[in-house]
Scaffold this active site. Structure first.
Site, short mmCIF file in Angstrom:
data_model
loop_
_atom_site.label_atom_id
_atom_site.label_comp_id
_atom_site.label_asym_id
_atom_site.label_seq_id
_atom_site.Cartn_x
_atom_site.Cartn_y
_atom_site.Cartn_z
N LYS A 1 4.68 -0.41 -14.55
CA LYS A 1 5.99 -1.04 -14.28
C LYS A 1 6.18 -2.24 -15.21
CE LYS A 1 6.85 -3.90 -10.73
NZ LYS A 1 7.57 -3.40 -9.58
N GLY B 1 0.76 -1.25 0.00
CA GLY B 1 0.00 0.00 0.00
C GLY B 1 0.79 1.29 0.00
N SER B 2 2.10 1.21 -0.25
CA SER B 2 2.87 2.46 -0.13
C SER B 2 2.57 3.45 -1.27
CB SER B 2 4.37 2.19 -0.02
OG SER B 2 4.92 1.80 -1.24
C1 LIG Z 1 5.75 -4.62 -6.27
S1 LIG Z 1 4.27 -5.09 -5.48
C2 LIG Z 1 3.41 -3.55 -5.39
C3 LIG Z 1 3.97 -2.63 -4.32
C4 LIG Z 1 3.06 -1.43 -4.16
N1 LIG Z 1 3.16 -0.53 -5.30
C5 LIG Z 1 3.42 -0.63 -2.94
O1 LIG Z 1 4.04 0.41 -3.09
O2 LIG Z 1 3.08 -1.03 -1.82
C6 LIG Z 1 3.42 -5.91 -6.81
C7 LIG Z 1 2.02 -6.34 -6.48
O3 LIG Z 1 1.34 -6.68 -7.69
C8 LIG Z 1 0.32 -7.58 -7.30
N2 LIG Z 1 -0.30 -8.22 -8.48
C9 LIG Z 1 0.28 -9.03 -9.39
N3 LIG Z 1 -0.62 -9.44 -10.30
C10 LIG Z 1 -1.80 -8.85 -9.98
C11 LIG Z 1 -3.11 -8.89 -10.53
N4 LIG Z 1 -3.40 -9.62 -11.62
N5 LIG Z 1 -4.10 -8.18 -9.94
C12 LIG Z 1 -3.82 -7.44 -8.83
N6 LIG Z 1 -2.59 -7.37 -8.25
C13 LIG Z 1 -1.59 -8.06 -8.81
C14 LIG Z 1 1.03 -8.54 -6.36
O4 LIG Z 1 0.11 -9.23 -5.56
C15 LIG Z 1 1.92 -7.57 -5.57
O5 LIG Z 1 1.35 -7.22 -4.35
#
Ligand SMILES: C[S@@+](CC[C@H](N)C(=O)[O-])C[C@H]1O[C@@H](n2cnc3c(N)ncnc32)[C@H](O)[C@@H]1O
Length: 234
Positions: free
Chosen positions: A184, A74-75
């Protein structure tokens, strides 16, 4: 993937493939952004990637509607909520809206609509987002989504590109004219195809690599500004 301070929502695939656990932990301990995230109460060091993108390009403004795909822990939602005044704390500014979506569970964030345990690519989730938006359009569509890494670079690349295309497709119906899309991806052979698709719907496309994105990571962000959709629909 970044280590997160918010242990209950640590991403499943938090370990970067190819880096030993000890090495990864050592690097995290030394990482200034990890320390800074703790100090500033961000759930994850990723916060600084969005902050740096925003400091440079000023994509988030008070009153904006922001959709954050792949939001756990959640950041990015925390940063977006501050910038758009999602909790209405600053009464002199318009109140914005932030919607965060993730496959994982997320603890509440003041003023943010969180769709936990939701696959962004599913029609049901996209309809939920549309319901929250009602008749509004998004000013900014963000994706920090990362698929489960397999250890095979080309597979990871293919999977993340697929997610990026799903973001662009969804963006066609929800982003306002002139809006911004940030996705990304991990670099690879399909990057030009994605850039071309973004060029077809945005005036301005650029590759961004904020300082907080580790230099040894294939991670980059593609940013499309001046969203206009298809001028001549195919
Ligand atoms: C790098 S983390 C995100 C970090 C977030 N931006 C933060 O700042 O807290 C990537 C996230 O993408 C999510 N993700 C991957 N595929 C997804 C999908 N099809 N639908 C929703 N979330 C997805 C993963 O569960 C993971 O939590």
């Amino acid at each position: 993937m970044d280590i997160c301070n918010f242990s209950t929502a640590l991403p499943k695939h938090a370990k970067k493939p190819g880096v030993s656990s000890n090495e990864w932990l050592r690097r995290q301990r030394k990482d200034l952004y990890v320390k800074q995230a703790g100090k500033e109460n961000y759930r994850c060091r990723s916060a600084f990637k969005l902050k740096q993108i925003n400091d440079r390009f000023k994509i988030l403004k008070p009153g904006h509607v922001v959709i954050d795909c792949g939001a756990a822990p959640g950041s990015w939602c925390q940063v977006a909520a501050q910038e758009v005044n999602a909790d209405g704390e600053d009464v002199s500014q318009p109140r914005g809206t932030v919607i965060g979506i993730d496959l994982q569970n997320m603890a509440p964030i003041d003023g943010v609509h969180l769709l936990s345990l939701c696959d962004f690519t599913s029609e049901g989730t996209q309809n939920c987002i549309r319901n929250i938006l009602q008749d509004r359009k998004a000013d900014v569509l963000l994706s920090d989504m990362a698929p489960a890494a397999t250890g095979v670079k080309s597979h990871n690349h293919e999977a993340i590109i697929k997610l990026c295309f799903s973001v662009l497709k969804f963006g066609l119906s929800v982003v306002r004219e002139g809006g911004t899309i940030v996705c990304k991806l991990w670099t690879g052979g399909d990057q030009p195809r994605l850039e071309k698709a973004m060029h077809a719907i945005c005036e301005n496309v650029r590759v961004v690599k904020p300082d907080a994105s580790r230099g040894d990571s294939a991670e980059i962000f593609l940013m499309g500004r001046g969203f206009r959709g298809f001028r001549n629909p195919p």
